[in-house]
Design a protein around this motif. Structure first.
Motif, mmCIF file in Angstrom:
data_model
loop_
_atom_site.group_PDB
_atom_site.id
_atom_site.type_symbol
_atom_site.label_atom_id
_atom_site.label_comp_id
_atom_site.label_asym_id
_atom_site.label_seq_id
_atom_site.Cartn_x
_atom_site.Cartn_y
_atom_site.Cartn_z
ATOM 1 N N MET A 3 1.453 -5.003 -5.183
ATOM 2 C CA MET A 3 2.089 -3.794 -5.719
ATOM 3 C C MET A 3 3.311 -3.510 -4.856
ATOM 4 N N LEU A 4 4.444 -4.133 -5.209
ATOM 5 C CA LEU A 4 5.617 -4.215 -4.336
ATOM 6 C C LEU A 4 6.852 -3.646 -5.024
ATOM 7 N N PRO A 5 7.938 -3.403 -4.250
ATOM 8 C CA PRO A 5 9.098 -2.724 -4.837
ATOM 9 C C PRO A 5 9.799 -3.498 -5.966
ATOM 10 N N LEU B 152 0.839 -1.216 0.000
ATOM 11 C CA LEU B 152 0.000 0.000 0.000
ATOM 12 C C LEU B 152 0.862 1.250 0.000
ATOM 13 N N GLY B 153 1.874 1.295 -0.871
ATOM 14 C CA GLY B 153 2.788 2.436 -0.931
ATOM 15 C C GLY B 153 2.235 3.576 -1.759
ATOM 16 N N ASN B 154 3.136 4.324 -2.381
ATOM 17 C CA ASN B 154 2.740 5.502 -3.168
ATOM 18 C C ASN B 154 1.753 5.149 -4.283
ATOM 19 N N MET B 155 1.919 3.961 -4.857
ATOM 20 C CA MET B 155 1.028 3.519 -5.939
ATOM 21 C C MET B 155 -0.119 2.669 -5.401
ATOM 22 N N GLY B 156 0.241 1.638 -4.616
ATOM 23 C CA GLY B 156 -0.761 0.674 -4.141
ATOM 24 C C GLY B 156 -1.838 1.316 -3.275
HETATM 25 P P1 NAD Z 1 6.543 2.138 -2.485
HETATM 26 O O1 NAD Z 1 7.905 1.813 -1.966
HETATM 27 O O2 NAD Z 1 5.914 3.451 -2.158
HETATM 28 O O3 NAD Z 1 5.510 0.979 -2.027
HETATM 29 C C1 NAD Z 1 5.825 -0.376 -1.901
HETATM 30 C C2 NAD Z 1 5.074 -0.902 -0.693
HETATM 31 O O4 NAD Z 1 5.287 -2.317 -0.576
HETATM 32 C C3 NAD Z 1 5.564 -0.280 0.628
HETATM 33 O O5 NAD Z 1 4.469 0.314 1.314
HETATM 34 C C4 NAD Z 1 6.142 -1.463 1.398
HETATM 35 O O6 NAD Z 1 5.977 -1.376 2.797
HETATM 36 C C5 NAD Z 1 5.342 -2.615 0.798
HETATM 37 N N1 NAD Z 1 5.962 -3.923 0.999
HETATM 38 C C6 NAD Z 1 7.235 -4.305 0.754
HETATM 39 N N2 NAD Z 1 7.409 -5.611 1.064
HETATM 40 C C7 NAD Z 1 6.195 -6.058 1.518
HETATM 41 C C8 NAD Z 1 5.740 -7.297 1.991
HETATM 42 N N3 NAD Z 1 6.539 -8.359 2.088
HETATM 43 N N4 NAD Z 1 4.439 -7.403 2.359
HETATM 44 C C9 NAD Z 1 3.614 -6.325 2.290
HETATM 45 N N5 NAD Z 1 3.991 -5.122 1.842
HETATM 46 C C10 NAD Z 1 5.281 -4.977 1.472
HETATM 47 O O7 NAD Z 1 6.634 1.938 -4.061
HETATM 48 P P2 NAD Z 1 5.614 2.505 -5.174
HETATM 49 O O8 NAD Z 1 6.060 3.826 -5.653
HETATM 50 O O9 NAD Z 1 4.210 2.314 -4.676
HETATM 51 O O10 NAD Z 1 5.888 1.476 -6.364
HETATM 52 C C11 NAD Z 1 5.394 0.140 -6.341
HETATM 53 C C12 NAD Z 1 5.771 -0.533 -7.658
HETATM 54 O O11 NAD Z 1 5.207 0.210 -8.731
HETATM 55 C C13 NAD Z 1 7.292 -0.593 -7.922
HETATM 56 O O12 NAD Z 1 7.586 -1.829 -8.505
HETATM 57 C C14 NAD Z 1 7.547 0.577 -8.859
HETATM 58 O O13 NAD Z 1 8.664 0.372 -9.685
HETATM 59 C C15 NAD Z 1 6.251 0.582 -9.657
HETATM 60 N N6 NAD Z 1 5.884 1.879 -10.241
HETATM 61 C C16 NAD Z 1 5.999 3.033 -9.523
HETATM 62 C C17 NAD Z 1 5.649 4.252 -10.096
HETATM 63 C C18 NAD Z 1 5.754 5.546 -9.324
HETATM 64 O O14 NAD Z 1 5.642 6.626 -9.948
HETATM 65 N N7 NAD Z 1 5.916 5.517 -8.007
HETATM 66 C C19 NAD Z 1 5.178 4.292 -11.429
HETATM 67 C C20 NAD Z 1 5.035 3.102 -12.139
HETATM 68 C C21 NAD Z 1 5.393 1.898 -11.530
#
Ligand code: NAD
Length: 295
Positions: free
Chosen positions: A64-66, A9-13
């Motif tokens: 939706m993970l790193p 549930l990060g920036n995207m999720g």
């Molecule tokens: P983020 O780091 O904000 O979010 C990732 C979330 O995953 C975090 O909240 C983290 O705590 C959680 N997480 C990690 N391991 C976990 C686990 N084992 N169980 C549960 N939760 C877990 O990243 P984001 O910006 O939301 O990006 C997510 C994906 O989307 C990445 O692969 C990124 O490359 C891709 N993406 C991001 C963007 C962007 O603009 N931010 C755009 C397109 C694609």
């Protein structure tokens, strides 16, 4: 109304899960970070104790993970706990090999699976305007499409397992290269005494036209909504561009494809990142290009 488990549930999720709630689905969510869980709770999701607990009884599971290692680890944990006939979708941007490994894991347990990375960034995640690039069997894609439509406006079936990730890294390799090209053109124009607006007016309607110029112009002025007008605040951070260009290089090396400009673009963004600018929007690469003058 479907029952959907959402993990990551990060920036995207976070905003993607909120859009599923808004569309009327029951969302059971999980993340490792307390603040993300609290935000999801206030957006209307139910918070589970663990990833495996979240997926119990869900029709659809979304991750939706790193990176690839997180996806393989979470899928290893949750796939055996999923209900019979459920579908699992990964929306993270990860390497093609890990994506295929995750599909194989799902197949071993009889689960339908789709890799569905996105483009559109955090703005697209909030506004439900993402593009999803999907890989997987026809039946799995048909199941995923109506769910993804709650979070995006364009859902493309690119082919079999891993094809979504392949499309994503090829697209972002074009983006990374084209942004450097546009930055170089403005840096040269500055030295030649040509105004930003004049170059924009010509190139945006000529053969130099591209998204990096017309939508995301790396100098302030011609496109008021581009990050250049906002101190290069992301948007799409340079360290994420390094990640995607590295995935492209890994895939090119594994597949035996020649991508000389992709390799050079990766080196340029890496140098920008190493100089402490990883959090700057990737269009800020023009600053790095300017700094190379005379070197
Ligand atoms: P983020 O780091 O904000 O979010 C990732 C979330 O995953 C975090 O909240 C983290 O705590 C959680 N997480 C990690 N391991 C976990 C686990 N084992 N169980 C549960 N939760 C877990 O990243 P984001 O910006 O939301 O990006 C997510 C994906 O989307 C990445 O692969 C990124 O490359 C891709 N993406 C991001 C963007 C962007 O603009 N931010 C755009 C397109 C694609």
């Amino acid at each position: 109304m479907a029952s959907i488990a959402f993990i990551g549930l990060g920036n995207m999720g976070g905003p993607m899960a909120a859009n599923l709630v808004r569309a009327g689905h029951k969302v059971i969510a999980f993340d490792l970070v307390e603040a993300s869980k609290n935000q999801a709770r206030s957006d209307g999701a139910t918070i589970a104790e663990s990833a495996a607990a979240a997926v119990k009884g869900a029709d659809t599971v979304i991750t939706m993970l790193p990176a690839g290692k997180h996806v393989v680890s979470v899928w290893t944990d949750v796939v055996p706990a999923m209900a019979k006939g459920a579908l699992i979708i990964d929306c993270s941007t990860i390497d093609v090999e890990s994506a295929k490994q995750a599909h194989a894991l799902a197949a071993r347990h009889g689960m339908a699976s789709v890799d569905a990375p996105v483009s559109g960034g955090t703005g697209g995640a909030k506004g439900a305007t993402l593009t999803f690039m999907c890989g997987g069997e026809d039946k799995a894609f048909s199941g995923a499409k109506p769910v993804l439509e709650n979070m995006g406006k364009k859902i493309v079936h690119c082919g079999g397992a891993g094809a979504g990730q392949a499309a994503k890294i090829c697209n972002n390799m074009i983006l990374g290269i084209s942004m450097i090209a546009v930055g170089e053109a403005f840096a040269l124009a500055e030295k030649l005494g040509l105004s930003h607006q004049a170059l924009f007016d010509v190139a945006s309607t000529s053969s130099g036209q591209c998204w990096s110029l017309t939508t995301y112009c790396p100098v302030p002025g011609p496109v008021p909504t581009s990050p250049a007008n906002n101190g290069y605040k992301p948007g799409f951070a340079s360290n994420l561009m390094v990640k995607d260009l590295t995935l492209a290089q890994d895939a090119a090396n594994a597949a035996g494809a020649a991508t000389p400009l992709g390799k050079h673009a990766q080196e340029i963004y890496k140098a920008f990142d190493a100089a402490g600018h990883g959090g700057v929007d990737f269009s800020g690469i023009i600053q790095h290009v300017r700094s190379l003058a005379g070197k």
